[in-house]
Design an enzyme around this catalytic site. Structure first.
Site, mmCIF file in Angstrom:
data_model
loop_
_atom_site.group_PDB
_atom_site.id
_atom_site.type_symbol
_atom_site.label_atom_id
_atom_site.label_comp_id
_atom_site.label_asym_id
_atom_site.label_seq_id
_atom_site.Cartn_x
_atom_site.Cartn_y
_atom_site.Cartn_z
ATOM 1 N NE ARG B 65 -63.197 65.350 110.798
ATOM 2 C CZ ARG B 65 -62.494 66.452 110.610
ATOM 3 N NH1 ARG B 65 -63.088 67.623 110.532
ATOM 4 N NH2 ARG B 65 -61.176 66.398 110.496
ATOM 5 C CG ASP B 152 -61.121 75.075 114.284
ATOM 6 O OD1 ASP B 152 -60.083 75.713 114.471
ATOM 7 O OD2 ASP B 152 -61.154 73.869 114.004
ATOM 8 C CG ASP B 305 -57.107 70.972 115.574
ATOM 9 O OD1 ASP B 305 -58.292 70.721 115.288
ATOM 10 O OD2 ASP B 305 -56.345 71.607 114.828
ATOM 11 C CG HIS B 309 -59.028 63.855 107.607
ATOM 12 N ND1 HIS B 309 -60.115 64.570 107.158
ATOM 13 C CD2 HIS B 309 -58.205 64.763 108.204
ATOM 14 C CE1 HIS B 309 -59.953 65.849 107.461
ATOM 15 N NE2 HIS B 309 -58.809 65.995 108.103
#
Lengths: 313, 428
Positions: B65, B152, B305, B309
């Protein structure tokens, strides 16, 4: 038996006994409608909030009336989805309402599962008034109440639901509830509007309405949305009416004395011909007061209201 | 740098066919000796009796991120999460802000990663700003250190541009990692199409949305003779296409995630947004096909993956929540519990798919336990049983569908470049 729930998210989670209890309670509630003063003090001093994130006229006013007839303090909040984007989240709104002292929150939302999110957030009772294409349990219950009232029983009746099953929370709640009470359920509609693997819910699927109608005791006709044309599901409403519109001629294919229902609002002349909507088989106007009675029963059962007074006049 | 001596562990090194009790001596960042009984007075001893010792685990698909979404994860927290989960190397996807579509972003990430506990390998984007319109500066990014290219999260829907990308990378020997979803079939979809989308009323994504692009990209890879790597395979249809392509000799490899192996779409009936992931959790039939494909080698590697969040982003209605699962800290335990314990995969197979296979796909000189190799090592307690507590994650992302699950097997020691970075579950 007693009803120990603090939330009603759908009919999938209920047992047949619980559904019977709700319908029986609704019957007592409906008796109140015959009184001169159509109001009991059962939920006096309790605050109930109608939290509607989708436009609704009939469901919201039905809940409003149900609460008022039980003497609850009703408050309605209509929130447009566009203001949700800028404003506070549902979780925060819910906590605010609870802090205001709400005993129960009735929620309508476009996203499936939102009533569950609300129920996990607050201690107040939560009642699903429709969440996306998931469930609309009070509509399912009022439809079942109407069938029982009109036909005397649900078990063994063959019920056909016609229309946009894929996007219909009404269809889902009807199927769960009717199956639990022993009805046979069929669905009919264009293949693009029948969701995948719905047979696993215990229903028979038909793409040909006339074939589907043979041997049917109850027909529940769903509203078709104009948007389905834009979404590529239907070529035109004209063609939909030709293939799936309910008219008097087609209705003859069903069993004698077939009962016709529609959750409203109707597109008369599209999914239902006017003569069917207001014909002698139609119980569409009976569905309205039954909706109020069922919602009174649920508000009472979920908030643990006091005993209903016997008629005194 | 202090010497490390790993004693009496069950050493598994699939490349060299090793699976026996051995000691490993590490000095100056390298493996210097592997033997039955090693004594060294200066070395710090790591007792590995009844533990499994493997080459450091490699996650070829994660999202750290940074830059742009530091509220979800940073290179620091992502790295800590990785080493806590037993991973020593991580390849990071380019969907940051700004997107990793030019050399300066690659360099800035590598600068930040220099202080991180894990080896970080950036993946560059295929197209500028992941917009699917123009090729990114792949050559400049290659010079700066990317190990693959991928859009991606997005599919390059323009087939001509995808063909062009596959042709262009032949100059650099980089794999093209493809996220396969036909966007017109995905629409507003959030879950797998099937019985559970029907009963929940959640908008469906059909499995063929994946199959169609897998088929297209295999054909393009076959035409251009370029190494295509298919990210997070989730459907039976995709497995069949990959298997057939491999039999024809197409240069295609594939990965699968722990969550697609361990969960079916039945999990969505809770409406828990931690089950919302892209591609969506699939049917039991798909999951069975994925497990079989992994065991027989049609699927080469396992990748997390890892998609962290912020809590407030996931604590909303299902449609409004972002896709993604925070996976680095549960991956190994989920795989041991779901694959090794039931006997679907041997220890050696599991280790291979988490080490040398991803290393080979990305062209990394890693994934081996031999004298002279870089000392990236993971020690695993195969019997350790625990309940997943997301509040204890090092990752900022607490979005895990495995929260509250009891799992068996866990990394207990992680060594990166000869340095002890995690011990007994604690990042040092």
């Amino acid at each position: 038996m007693s009803f120990n729930r603090r939330r009603l998210l759908g009919l999938e989670e209920l047992t047949g006994e619980e559904i019977d209890l709700i319908l029986n309670t609704a019957e007592s509630m409906k008796e109140i409608f015959t009184r001169q003063v159509k109001k009991v003090p059962t939920l006096r001093g309790k605050t109930i909030i109608n939290l509607f994130y989708e436009p609704s006229t009939r469901t919201k006013s039905s809940f409003d009336l149900a609460g008022k007839r039980l003497s609850a303090d009703m408050m309605s909040l209509s929130i447009s989805m566009s203001s949700v984007v800028k404003g506070e989240s549902l979780v925060d709104t819910a906590k605010t309402l609870e802090a205001m002292g709400a005993e129960a929150v009735i929620i309508r939302h476009g996203i499936p599962g939102t009533p569950k999110l609300l129920a996990e957030t607050i201690d107040a009772a939560v009642l699903n008034a429709g969440d996306g294409a998931h469930e609309h349990p009070t509509q399912g219950l009022l439809d079942m109440y109407t069938i029982r009232e009109k036909r005397g029983k649900i078990a063994g009746e063959t019920v056909l639901i016609v229309g946009d099953i894929k996007h219909s929370r009404v269809a889902k709640s009807n199927i769960w509830g009717l199956k639990k009470l022993g009805a046979e359920v069929r669905v009919a509609g264009p293949p693009t509007l029948i969701p995948p693997e719905i047979e696993k819910m215990g229903v028979e699927v038909y793409y040909d309405l006339e074939e589907a109608l043979v041997g049917v005791d109850v027909v529940n006709i769903l509203r078709i949305q104009l948007e389905r044309q834009e979404g590529g599901f239907l070529p035109s409403l004209r063609e939909y009416t030709e293939l799936y519109g309910m008219n008097q001629e087609r209705l003859q294919l069903a069993n004698d004395g077939v009962t016709v229902m529609h959750p409203g609002p109707m597109n008369r002349g599209i999914e239902i011909a006017p003569e069917v909507a207001y014909g002698e088989e139609s119980v569409i106007t009976d569905q309205i007061p039954n909706g109020v009675a069922v919602r009174m029963a649920l508000l009472y059962l979920l908030t643990g209201g006091e005993q209903i007074e016997e008629t005194t006049n | 740098m202090k010497k490390l001596l790993i004693k009496e562990g069950r050493v598994i090194d699939p490349v060299n066919g090793v699976d026996e009790q051995l000691d490993i001596l590490i000095a100056e960042g390298e493996v210097v000796q592997i033997a039955a009984q090693i004594e060294d007075q200066e070395a710090e001893i790591i007792e590995a009796n009844n533990k499994v010792v493997t080459p450091g685990l490699i996650d070829m698909h994660a999202h750290f991120r940074e830059p742009g979404f530091e509220h979800k994860e940073t290179i620091k927290t992502g790295s800590e999460s990785a080493v806590a989960g037993g991973f020593t190397s991580v390849a990071c996807m380019p969907n940051t802000d700004p997107v990793v579509d030019n050399a300066s972003v690659v360099e800035s990430i590598l600068n930040r990663a220099a202080e991180a506990k894990v080896n970080l390998f950036p993946i560059g984007s295929i197209t500028k700003d992941l917009a699917g319109e123009e090729l990114a500066e792949i050559g400049f990014m290659r010079k700066s250190g990317i190990v693959a290219i991928s859009d991606d999260g997005e599919t390059v829907m323009n087939s001509q541009l995808m063909k062009s990308a596959l042709e262009y990378v032949q100059a650099f020997d980089l794999p093209v990692i493809t996220h396969c979803e036909d966007q017109s079939l995905v629409g507003e979809g959030v879950v797998n199409e099937g019985y559970y989308s029907t009963v929940t009323g959640l908008e469906p994504i059909p499995a063929v949305a994946e199959d169609i692009i897998v088929a297209r990209d295999i054909k393009l890879a076959e035409l251009t003779n370029t190494h295509l790597h298919i990210a997070h395979v989730s459907t039976k249809g995709a497995v069949e296409l990959i298997k057939a392509a491999k039999q024809r000799g197409v240069s295609v490899t594939a990965e699968v995630t722990p969550h697609h192996l361990a969960l079916t779409d039945e999990a969505i009936t809770t409406f828990d947004t931690s089950t919302k992931v892209n591609p969506p959790l699939r049917s039991a039939e798909d999951v069975a096909a994925l497990k079989e494909a992994l065991a027989e080698g049609t699927i080469d590697a396992i990748a997390t993956d890892h998609a962290p969040h912020a809590w407030e982003e996931k604590d909303v209605g299902y449609d409004n929540a972002p896709f993604g699962i925070s996976g680095l800290e549960t991956a190994l335990s989920v795989l041991i519990t779901e694959l090794v314990q039931p006997g679907l995969l041997s220890w050696s197979q599991l280790v291979e798919k988490l080490t040398v296979k991803p290393a080979d796909i990305l062209g990394l000189d890693k994934g081996r336990l031999e004298v002279g190799a870089v000392a990236d090592v993971t020690v695993i307690d195969p019997e350790f049983e625990y309940t997943v507590d997301v509040d204890k994650f090092y990752s900022k992302g607490k979005n895990s569908p495995f929260a509250g699950r009891t799992l068996t097997g866990k990394a207990v020691t992680t060594i990166v470049d000869g340095e002890l970075v995690m011990k007994d579950g604690q990042v040092l």
